[in-house]
Design an enzyme around this catalytic site. Structure first.
Site, mmCIF file in Angstrom:
data_model
loop_
_atom_site.group_PDB
_atom_site.id
_atom_site.type_symbol
_atom_site.label_atom_id
_atom_site.label_comp_id
_atom_site.label_asym_id
_atom_site.label_seq_id
_atom_site.Cartn_x
_atom_site.Cartn_y
_atom_site.Cartn_z
ATOM 1 N N SER A 138 0.807 -1.228 0.000
ATOM 2 C CA SER A 138 0.000 0.000 0.000
ATOM 3 C C SER A 138 0.839 1.277 0.000
ATOM 4 O O SER A 138 0.329 2.338 -0.328
ATOM 5 C CB SER A 138 -0.965 0.022 1.188
ATOM 6 O OG SER A 138 -0.270 0.246 2.396
ATOM 7 N N LYS A 176 0.790 4.735 6.763
ATOM 8 C CA LYS A 176 0.281 5.555 5.654
ATOM 9 C C LYS A 176 0.948 6.922 5.736
ATOM 10 O O LYS A 176 1.612 7.263 6.703
ATOM 11 C CB LYS A 176 -1.243 5.747 5.732
ATOM 12 C CG LYS A 176 -2.063 4.469 5.796
ATOM 13 C CD LYS A 176 -2.074 3.717 4.503
ATOM 14 C CE LYS A 176 -2.912 2.444 4.656
ATOM 15 N NZ LYS A 176 -2.546 1.420 3.730
#
Length: 183
Positions: A48, A96
């Site tokens: 990701s 993230k």
């Protein structure tokens, strides 16, 4: 009361075991303190954050600075699963990039991310986002996070915001032989 010289103490096996246990205990205590309060190594389990971080990479997560200052836009952070993810039985920690700060207005439109009406320059992306989002105002003490692999990341555009108190620290160093470096 008698005293022993250092050489006499070294000859006593009982004292050697006690001293070794004290040293090992102190070392363990120090290691736990560093891991809990200063920094720790984390493993990247998914793609990701590609191309910045690849599956299998390891990063050092620095924990001290957020006690002194607030997280900043662009920093790669590790955070505990927010309530929206826990409600989906998705526990654990995530990594993230911070895009929106408390009070910011975030929008994704036409493959671009806008913060407070200004297009965000993102040289770290794998590909432009193929979705639309917002505009949404980030609540107080919350952060909007996205993966660098925007179209393959389960992130804030799908489940919401990260509470400030869920942020563990920021990834400061990538530990990989061919891509070693600061983040």
């Amino acid at each position: 009361m008698t005293t022993q010289t250092a050489s006499q103490q070294r000859q006593n096996p009982k004292n050697e075991w006690i001293e070794s246990a004290k040293t090992a205990g102190l070392g363990l205590l120090m290691a736990l303190g560093v891991h809990t309060f200063v920094a720790e190594v984390r493993y990247i389990p998914s793609g990701s954050m590609t191309p910045t971080l690849h599956e299998g990479d390891r990063v050092i997560v620095e924990k001290l600075s957020y006690h002194i200052r607030s997280p900043q836009r662009g920093e790669v952070v590790v955070f505990q699963a927010p309530p929206e993810l826990k409600a989906q039985n998705l526990d654990g920690d995530y990594i993230k990039r911070i895009i929106g700060l408390p009070g910011d207005v975030v929008q994704v439109q036409g493959g671009q991310v806008f913060v407070n009406g200004q297009e965000l320059s993102e040289t770290y992306l794998h590909a432009l986002p193929n979705y639309a989002y917002g505009p949404v105002t980030i609540p107080q003490d919350q952060y909007f996070v996205l993966g660098d692999n925007r179209n393959q990341s389960y992130d804030s555009h799908l489940w919401g915001f990260v509470p400030r108190d869920a942020i563990v620290g920021h990834a400061s160093l990538r530990l990989h032989l061919s891509r070693f470096g600061l983040l």
